[in-house]
Scaffold this motif. Structure first.
Motif, PDB file in Angstrom:
ATOM      1  N   VAL A 142       0.848  -1.189   0.000  1.00  0.00           N
ATOM      2  CA  VAL A 142       0.000   0.000   0.000  1.00  0.00           C
ATOM      3  C   VAL A 142       0.885   1.241   0.000  1.00  0.00           C
ATOM      4  N   SER A 143       0.734   2.078  -1.031  1.00  0.00           N
ATOM      5  CA  SER A 143       1.439   3.360  -1.104  1.00  0.00           C
ATOM      6  C   SER A 143       0.446   4.483  -0.860  1.00  0.00           C
ATOM      7  N   GLY A 144       0.866   5.486  -0.128  1.00  0.00           N
ATOM      8  CA  GLY A 144      -0.001   6.621   0.148  1.00  0.00           C
ATOM      9  C   GLY A 144       0.450   7.351   1.391  1.00  0.00           C
ATOM     10  N   LEU A 145      -0.464   8.122   1.977  1.00  0.00           N
ATOM     11  CA  LEU A 145      -0.144   8.941   3.143  1.00  0.00           C
ATOM     12  C   LEU A 145      -1.005   8.536   4.329  1.00  0.00           C
ATOM     13  N   TRP A 146      -0.429   8.682   5.510  1.00  0.00           N
ATOM     14  CA  TRP A 146      -1.177   8.433   6.735  1.00  0.00           C
ATOM     15  C   TRP A 146      -2.167   9.558   6.987  1.00  0.00           C
ATOM     16  N   GLY A 150      -5.913   6.102   9.496  1.00  0.00           N
ATOM     17  CA  GLY A 150      -5.421   5.015   8.659  1.00  0.00           C
ATOM     18  C   GLY A 150      -4.553   5.535   7.535  1.00  0.00           C
ATOM     19  N   VAL A 151      -4.658   4.904   6.358  1.00  0.00           N
ATOM     20  CA  VAL A 151      -3.844   5.281   5.201  1.00  0.00           C
ATOM     21  C   VAL A 151      -4.752   5.657   4.047  1.00  0.00           C
ATOM     22  N   SER A 152      -4.489   6.803   3.440  1.00  0.00           N
ATOM     23  CA  SER A 152      -5.137   7.222   2.203  1.00  0.00           C
ATOM     24  C   SER A 152      -4.261   6.711   1.060  1.00  0.00           C
ATOM     25  N   ALA A 153      -4.732   5.696   0.338  1.00  0.00           N
ATOM     26  CA  ALA A 153      -3.900   4.972  -0.623  1.00  0.00           C
ATOM     27  C   ALA A 153      -4.015   5.557  -2.020  1.00  0.00           C
ATOM     28  N   SER A 154      -2.874   5.851  -2.620  1.00  0.00           N
ATOM     29  CA  SER A 154      -2.817   6.326  -3.994  1.00  0.00           C
ATOM     30  C   SER A 154      -2.379   5.224  -4.951  1.00  0.00           C
ATOM     31  N   ARG A 155      -1.880   4.111  -4.396  1.00  0.00           N
ATOM     32  CA  ARG A 155      -1.452   2.988  -5.233  1.00  0.00           C
ATOM     33  C   ARG A 155      -1.469   1.706  -4.413  1.00  0.00           C
ATOM     34  N   ILE A 156      -2.007   0.641  -5.015  1.00  0.00           N
ATOM     35  CA  ILE A 156      -2.002  -0.688  -4.417  1.00  0.00           C
ATOM     36  C   ILE A 156      -1.331  -1.632  -5.409  1.00  0.00           C
ATOM     37  N   ASP A 157      -0.244  -2.276  -4.996  1.00  0.00           N
ATOM     38  CA  ASP A 157       0.441  -3.245  -5.855  1.00  0.00           C
ATOM     39  C   ASP A 157       0.310  -4.640  -5.262  1.00  0.00           C
ATOM     40  N   PRO A 158       0.052  -5.645  -6.110  1.00  0.00           N
ATOM     41  CA  PRO A 158      -0.034  -7.017  -5.596  1.00  0.00           C
ATOM     42  C   PRO A 158       1.333  -7.538  -5.189  1.00  0.00           C
ATOM     43  N   VAL A 159       1.366  -8.320  -4.127  1.00  0.00           N
ATOM     44  CA  VAL A 159       2.597  -8.956  -3.657  1.00  0.00           C
ATOM     45  C   VAL A 159       2.255 -10.419  -3.428  1.00  0.00           C
ATOM     46  N   ASP A 160       2.436 -11.222  -4.446  1.00  0.00           N
ATOM     47  CA  ASP A 160       2.077 -12.636  -4.386  1.00  0.00           C
ATOM     48  C   ASP A 160       3.319 -13.462  -4.646  1.00  0.00           C
ATOM     49  N   ALA A 161       4.134 -13.636  -3.614  1.00  0.00           N
ATOM     50  CA  ALA A 161       5.405 -14.343  -3.782  1.00  0.00           C
ATOM     51  C   ALA A 161       5.205 -15.788  -4.190  1.00  0.00           C
ATOM     52  N   ALA A 162       4.067 -16.393  -3.843  1.00  0.00           N
ATOM     53  CA  ALA A 162       3.832 -17.789  -4.183  1.00  0.00           C
ATOM     54  C   ALA A 162       3.783 -18.003  -5.692  1.00  0.00           C
ATOM     55  N   ALA A 163       3.498 -16.926  -6.442  1.00  0.00           N
ATOM     56  CA  ALA A 163       3.417 -17.043  -7.895  1.00  0.00           C
ATOM     57  C   ALA A 163       4.787 -17.087  -8.550  1.00  0.00           C
ATOM     58  N   ASP A 164       5.828 -16.821  -7.798  1.00  0.00           N
ATOM     59  CA  ASP A 164       7.184 -16.828  -8.337  1.00  0.00           C
ATOM     60  C   ASP A 164       8.073 -17.644  -7.409  1.00  0.00           C
ATOM     61  N   PRO A 165       8.440 -18.872  -7.792  1.00  0.00           N
ATOM     62  CA  PRO A 165       9.202 -19.751  -6.901  1.00  0.00           C
ATOM     63  C   PRO A 165      10.595 -19.255  -6.568  1.00  0.00           C
ATOM     64  N   LEU A 166      11.083 -18.240  -7.316  1.00  0.00           N
ATOM     65  CA  LEU A 166      12.417 -17.716  -7.047  1.00  0.00           C
ATOM     66  C   LEU A 166      12.423 -16.722  -5.901  1.00  0.00           C
ATOM     67  N   LEU A 167      11.240 -16.292  -5.467  1.00  0.00           N
ATOM     68  CA  LEU A 167      11.160 -15.248  -4.457  1.00  0.00           C
ATOM     69  C   LEU A 167      10.633 -15.798  -3.143  1.00  0.00           C
ATOM     70  N   PRO A 168      11.270 -15.453  -2.024  1.00  0.00           N
ATOM     71  CA  PRO A 168      10.730 -15.855  -0.724  1.00  0.00           C
ATOM     72  C   PRO A 168       9.521 -15.008  -0.361  1.00  0.00           C
ATOM     73  N   ALA A 169       8.783 -15.445   0.628  1.00  0.00           N
ATOM     74  CA  ALA A 169       7.625 -14.673   1.076  1.00  0.00           C
ATOM     75  C   ALA A 169       8.083 -13.331   1.634  1.00  0.00           C
ATOM     76  N   ALA A 170       7.392 -12.280   1.226  1.00  0.00           N
ATOM     77  CA  ALA A 170       7.725 -10.945   1.726  1.00  0.00           C
ATOM     78  C   ALA A 170       7.217 -10.786   3.145  1.00  0.00           C
ATOM     79  N   PRO A 171       7.913 -10.027   3.982  1.00  0.00           N
ATOM     80  CA  PRO A 171       7.438  -9.806   5.348  1.00  0.00           C
ATOM     81  C   PRO A 171       6.259  -8.853   5.381  1.00  0.00           C
TER      82      PRO A 171
END
Length: 319
Positions: A142-146, A150-171
């Protein structure tokens, strides 16, 4: 343009003056200077609205071969920058230009979208014209300002590490200001957090990474401070944000910033609005003016790239 894979890679790699119409706060040859001639290192905190250099808070900031770009999770490149991202920039002046020395892409939250559409227990409001969406069960950045709630979001990007076996799960991540209270004795953005000993004090801005479970972010790693690189050179600030009330003078601070306003400012006229603040920094933020901005990302993007022409007007509040 940031792609899904580039987002995954980044995450895995780690009193009151009268209101009046004003000219756009753009630092470039022949244009008004909202800093009123200030010199020294310039810290900029705000949302990237467009390119043509980087346009943040109406400022045009150039990127050169010497500019470093990063996220809290690792190094990035110019190609990873995208409209709607929240940025922290350390810049210097070169003649009448602002040149970025360091740019950091800031994610207020990284985590799974809960059934009530919160992320890590924190309310997320998607702005008009924002990129992406909140879908229950998705892992997102979630990108945006507090805001105070809460957070007023100007951008939401998907983070699906399971879709890429080369990447570990993001914290899971919360990046905000530490407070007192809650079941753990500390909150971050109002949400309970368990921090490593000595990691921070109330009022500090930190990026906390760990695991969000049972209503608590259990942080394994933290980074403290907005301007980690070049902070000693900081002489002026441009900050976009919403005010939240505090007990100490001047009774408000910018939500999620981690830098205090000078005590003699009059901020009440801007208490309920989004604004871009400009002024000197000497350990406290000596803001001289606040430029009122619309809540809609789409409206801000039009306003800040074209100035206040074509029927658009904005108010400036002298502080």
């Amino acid at each position: 343009m940031t792609t899904r894979r580039s987002v995954l890679s980044l995450l895995a790699g780690s009193a009151i003056a009268a209101c009046q119409p004003v000219s756009p706060p753009v630092v470039t040859r022949g244009a008004p200077d909202p800093f009123e001639g200030g010199i020294g290192g310039t810290g900029i905190v705000g949302v990237l609205t467009d390119f043509g250099s980087l346009i943040v808070n109406g400022l045009r900031v150039e990127i050169t071969s010497g500019t470093t770009i990063a996220t809290p999770f690792g190094q990035a490149s110019e190609g990873d920058l995208a409209p709607g991202q929240a940025l922290t920039i350390m810049a210097t002046r070169s003649s009448d230009r602002l040149v970025a020395r360091h740019v950091r892409i800031d994610h207020a939250l990284v985590g799974r979208v809960a059934p009530d559409l919160t992320v890590n227990g924190i309310s997320v409001r998607l702005e008009a014209g924002a990129t992406g969406q909140l879908t229950q069960g998705d892992r997102v950045a979630v990108s945006g300002l507090w805001t105070p709630t809460g957070v007023s979001a100007s951008r939401i990007d998907p983070v699906d590490a399971a879709a890429d076996p080369l990447l570990p799960a993001a914290p899971d991540v919360i990046a905000g200001v530490i407070g007192d209270g809650g079941p753990t004795g500390r909150t971050l953005g109002g949400q309970a957090v368990r921090l490593p000993d000595g990691a921070s004090a109330p009022g500090d801005y930190i990026v906390a990474r760990g695991n969000f479970t049972e209503g608590v972010l259990n942080a394994a790693l933290t980074r403290r401070g907005r301007f980690v690189t070049g902070a000693a050179l900081l002489r002026q600030l441009s900050v976009e944000g919403y005010l939240e009330p505090v007990n100490a003078a001047p009774r408000f601070r910018v939500a999620g910033l981690g830098h205090s306003f000078a005590r003699n400012l009059t901020l009440d006229p801007l208490a309920q609005t989004r604004a871009a603040y400009f002024g000197r920094y000497d350990g406290t933020f000596q803001a001289a003016a606040g430029y009122v901005l619309p809540d809609s990302f789409a409206a801000r993007r039009r306003l800040l790239i074209d100035g206040y022409e074509g029927g658009h007007e904005a108010d400036v509040i002298r502080l």
